[in-house]
Each structure stands twice: as C-alpha cells, then as structure tokens.
Design an enzyme around this catalytic site. Structure first.
Site, PDB file in Angstrom:
ATOM      1  N   HIS A 184       0.361  -1.047  -0.010  1.00 14.73           N
ATOM      2  CA  HIS A 184       0.124  -0.207  -0.427  1.00 14.73           C
ATOM      3  C   HIS A 184       0.925   1.695   0.226  1.00 14.73           C
ATOM      4  O   HIS A 184       0.371   2.374  -0.439  1.00 14.73           O
ATOM      5  CB  HIS A 184      -0.709   0.066   1.242  1.00 14.73           C
ATOM      6  CG  HIS A 184      -0.310   0.098   2.121  1.00 14.73           C
ATOM      7  ND1 HIS A 184      -0.409  -1.280   3.795  1.00 14.73           N
ATOM      8  CD2 HIS A 184      -0.092   1.297   2.696  1.00 14.73           C
ATOM      9  CE1 HIS A 184       0.599  -0.629   4.228  1.00 14.73           C
ATOM     10  NE2 HIS A 184       0.495   0.974   3.943  1.00 14.73           N
ATOM     11  N   ASP A 221      -0.511  -7.300   1.239  1.00  8.90           N
ATOM     12  CA  ASP A 221       0.264  -6.201   1.149  1.00  8.90           C
ATOM     13  C   ASP A 221       1.944  -6.251   1.927  1.00  8.90           C
ATOM     14  O   ASP A 221       2.757  -5.738   2.344  1.00  8.90           O
ATOM     15  CB  ASP A 221      -0.241  -5.044   2.187  1.00  8.90           C
ATOM     16  CG  ASP A 221      -0.310  -4.038   2.856  1.00  8.90           C
ATOM     17  OD1 ASP A 221       0.233  -3.476   1.571  1.00  8.90           O
ATOM     18  OD2 ASP A 221      -0.592  -3.480   3.288  1.00  8.90           O
ATOM     19  N   SER A 268       4.620   2.256   7.906  1.00 10.54           N
ATOM     20  CA  SER A 268       4.631   1.664   6.812  1.00 10.54           C
ATOM     21  C   SER A 268       5.336   0.810   6.328  1.00 10.54           C
ATOM     22  O   SER A 268       6.177   1.649   5.533  1.00 10.54           O
ATOM     23  CB  SER A 268       3.380   1.205   5.952  1.00 10.54           C
ATOM     24  OG  SER A 268       2.307   2.052   6.895  1.00 10.54           O
TER      25      SER A 268
END
Length: 471
Positions: free
Chosen positions: A108, A138, A215
């Site tokens: 993402h 992911d 992230s």
C-alpha cells in the site's frame, strides 16, 4: 501558512530564576567540577537500544511519491469529469535486503504511485521500480536505482519471539525520516481485520509508537535484527500497533521473486529449504532436458554459492537469480555426497506468450474493474447476515469510465460474486472465466454483485479477449 507546532516559552520570572540558578552553578570551585577525559564515552549512554538502532539504520530507506486518486475517495461522492481526480502525497518506509538495492516495503506504500522516490540513509534521493508485489499480503519488492552497494538489514527470526521483550521501530513517521520508537511485544499471533476486504493474519502486536509513514519499516529486536515489517495501527487507540513477522515476510517475498524469475528464466529446477536453514538450498527436482539437467545439477545437491554470493536460504537463492541474464554463464557451488562440486550453468530465457495478458489487465480492459479478493472473515459475516453461502468474492476497488462495468453502474465497494454462471471467488476464478471457450466469443454475460447486503444482477457486453497469463 504552516501552523506552528513548536513554541518557545516567554521570558518571565520563572525563566529568570532558571537563568540565575544556571549562573550560580558556574560559580562552584573549579575543583568541584570533574571533567570527562577527552575521547572517552560513558558506557551507560551506549545502551543496547542505541546500538541496535545504529546497526540497522543504514539499511532503512524512506519512500515517498504521488498517486492519482478519484475525488470520490476524498469524500466528493458523485464527482465526474477531469476535475474528479487529484494528486495525493504518500510516504512510507522500506528495508534493504540486497546490496544491489532491492527493498521490501508494504504494497500500500507504493500502490499506484506515479514515481517511487527513495531517500537513503545518507540523505541522497533516487528513484525505484516495482519488481513484484503480493496484494493480499500487502508486501512489495522494489529496486532502487543505485550504482553502488548498499548496507542490508540484519535479519533475525520471528520463530522465538517472547511477549514482553523489547522492540524498536524505525520509520518515516509523518515525514520525519528515521524516527525511532521503542516498546515491547504485547501479543503474538494476532488476526487483524483492516476493513471489509482485507485481513492480516498472525501479526505481532507491539506497544512501540507507529504513525503514518512507518508502514514498510522494520521492527527490530534488541540486537538490531529485523523481526517484522510494521504494517498497521489500531485507530483511536494508544500503543497498539502491528507488524508482519519476518519469517512470514521472507517466505512470501521468496515466492514473489520465484514467480518473477520464472517469467524471465527457464531453469528446470525446484528447491527446498526454510528461511533460517543457514546451510544452503537443496535441489528437490530437476526437469528432464532442462538447463539444470543439461548442465549437471542433480536432486539432492545443496547450493551454497551462486557466483560470488554465499547462499544461506531460499531467499538468497531467489535474489541471486534476479541478477541473471538468460544465456549468461553462471558458476554454482554445490555440495554433493560430502564434497563441493562447481557447476557451470546457463539458464535459457523463459518462453514468451506474446498474446497473453494478465488477469488484472483483462479485468481492466474487458470489464473495466480493478479488484481484490474479499477476506474470508468478511464473507463469513456476509453469509451469516444474508443467509447465503458464497465461497468468496472480488471487492471492486476501481471502475474504468465508459467500461462495461461503468455502463452497468458497478461502483467501487461492490463485491462481484459471479459472471456467466461461474463464481468469482478470487482472481484465479476470473482467469478461468476469461479462458473459457464460451467467453472467447464475447457474449453478453450475466453478472452478480453484492451491495449493502443485497444481491443484484445485470448484463454486460464483453469484448473477445486473448488468453490469460496467470501470475
């Protein structure tokens, strides 16, 4: 105008007192002041945390870029025309796993980014290309454009983690590069639903501070080894964040690279080996008449070196093959019957399927949708509420303007559960539908979707399509 987030206290009586106290301390006799010997450092300051961050930081990169999104994603429902799209700045973190500049991050972070920009530990900025991705997990692998070797992240294991042990997170938090936070492992084996279409499984729960921009960054143990990839936080909570265990990351990324290599190279071999074997990769199968058989590899051979690269596990082997060009000579060192044997390899180019397209490309061109599988837990909840028995579905994330899907009023958020009498539980189902002879003639296909816990259907005209190349 940017809002001020830091401010200085006004000078007043308290400030004056603090200055007086500070000045009075300077009036102590010189003998009372014990200077630290020149060139020495207090051992108490170089804590294990300091050493861990110092060890891992050079292999942490900051990722940023822009992506184009529909205005409806920003809450402007019904917006159409050229002004219904806008540029959004994104940021994240990555970890270098190969000195040539291969970096692991979350998918993402780089999804739909127009140009991936990467800032290295020394402050230099360069671009990167997406090599491979696994949307449902992911995770993504990108290649940084560099002409020098980069430091790699020390790799630990997530197989022996303990609740309560200290952990450190490093990331591009809110754009503050290389922000480090510390906490503990709060729990293990957490299954965390993110939204109606995605669920993470077997995560590490931590108390270290994680923010937007973290992230894809590393979760470290106190030895400075990566034990996870930071991926999510609990909205509205404090000190509840989650990371993908590194052993899971290694397994998935190895599969991603293997798939990528198979599209380029014809090897004819299959290997075994866990992510932490540390003693090479075992050849499990060699296809007859393949380059591996032709050049002398045998089942049971343990590959310990490719070129000048030592091979400790399957990830090392997959990464080594990333740099191989079809037809290029390659030296492998293998252990066979207790002795080392050098094998000269030359892999062929994988056969090309010029007329084939990926299922994602066909979904976009033939139907006009981008989609991803719905999480099993979501389907179970949906079936319970609707009293249905759907095996799965494809969550629509984007619809191409003017496409058959758009003409039939399919919108992002719908769940496609069937086309032409076949279920669409996942992308593999969609690939088989495209491959079916009945679909090659471009029929007017009946489709089924779920919207707001209601099953709806319609008909769309599909153009004739070429075969599907699965990946």
């Amino acid at each position: 105008m940017r809002s001020t987030i830091l401010s200085r206290p006004a000078i007043g009586p308290l400030m004056f007192v603090s200055v007086v106290i500070s000045l009075s301390s300077l009036m102590q006799p010189l003998a009372a002041q014990t200077p630290r010997p020149s060139g020495t450092t207090s051992s108490n300051r170089q804590t294990p945390t300091v050493l861990a961050i110092r060890r891992a930081s050079p292999a942490v990169v900051n990722i940023h870029g822009q992506k184009t999104v529909r205005a409806t994603a920003a809450g402007m429902a019904g917006a159409t025309g050229p002004d219904s799209f806008r540029q959004v700045n994104g940021m994240g973190t990555g970890v270098i796993i190969d000195p040539r500049g291969y970096v692991i991050t979350n998918y993402h972070v780089v999804e739909d980014v127009d140009e991936i920009l990467v800032t290295l530990d020394d402050g230099s900025t360069t671009t990167a290309d997406l090599v491979s991705a696994r949307v449902r997990n992911d995770l993504a692998l990108i290649k940084v454009s560099v002409n020098r070797e980069l430091p790699t992240i020390p790799r630990g294991t997530s197989s022996d983690l303990m609740v309560g042990e200290s952990v450190i997170a490093i990331g591009n938090a809110f754009g503050y590069v290389h922000t480090s936070t510390e906490g503990i492992i709060s729990a293990l084996h957490r299954d965390v639903p993110v939204n109606e279409t995605q669920e993470y499984s077997d995560l590490i729960q931590i108390s270290a501070g994680i923010n937007p921009g973290n992230s894809g960054g590393p979760l470290l143990n106190i030895d400075g080894e990566i034990i996870g990839i930071n991926v999510a936080v609990r909205v509205g909570a404090q000190q509840i964040a989650f990371a993908i265990p590194v052993d899971q990351v290694v397994e998935i990324v190895t599969e991603m690279i293997d798939d990528h290599n198979e599209q380029r190279l014809l090897t004819g071999l299959r290997t075994n080996g866990g992510p932490r074997d540390g003693d090479g990769v075992t050849v499990a199968h060699v296809s007859a008449s393949s380059p591996a058989a032709r050049d002398g590899l045998k089942p049971g051979d343990r590959v310990v070196r490719v070129g000048s690269r030592p091979i400790d596990d399957r990830l090392d082997f997959a990464l080594a093959l990333l740099g191989v060009t079809p037809g290029e000579p390659l030296e492998l060192a293998v252990e066979r019957s207790g002795r080392q044997v050098d094998v000269a390899m030359q892999f062929d180019a994988a056969p090309r399927q010029a007329s084939a397209a990926t299922v994602e490309e066909l979904a976009w061109s033939a139907i006009g949708i981008q989609a991803r599988p719905v999480a099993e837990s979501t389907i179970r909840r949906l079936n319970a509420r609707m009293r249905t028995s759907y095996r799965g579905g494809l969550y629509i994330t984007a619809v191409r303007p003017g496409s058959p899907a758009d003409q039939q009023s399919i919108v992002p958020g719908d769940v496609m559960i069937g086309i032409h009498g076949w279920q669409t539980s996942n992308l593999a189902d969609l690939a088989e539908i495209f491959d079916h002879p009945d679909m090659q003639r471009g029929p007017r296909a009946k489709f089924f979707i779920v919207r707001q816990e209601q099953t709806l259907f319609g008909h769309m005209q599909l153009a004739a399509q070429s075969g599907v190349k699965r990946r």
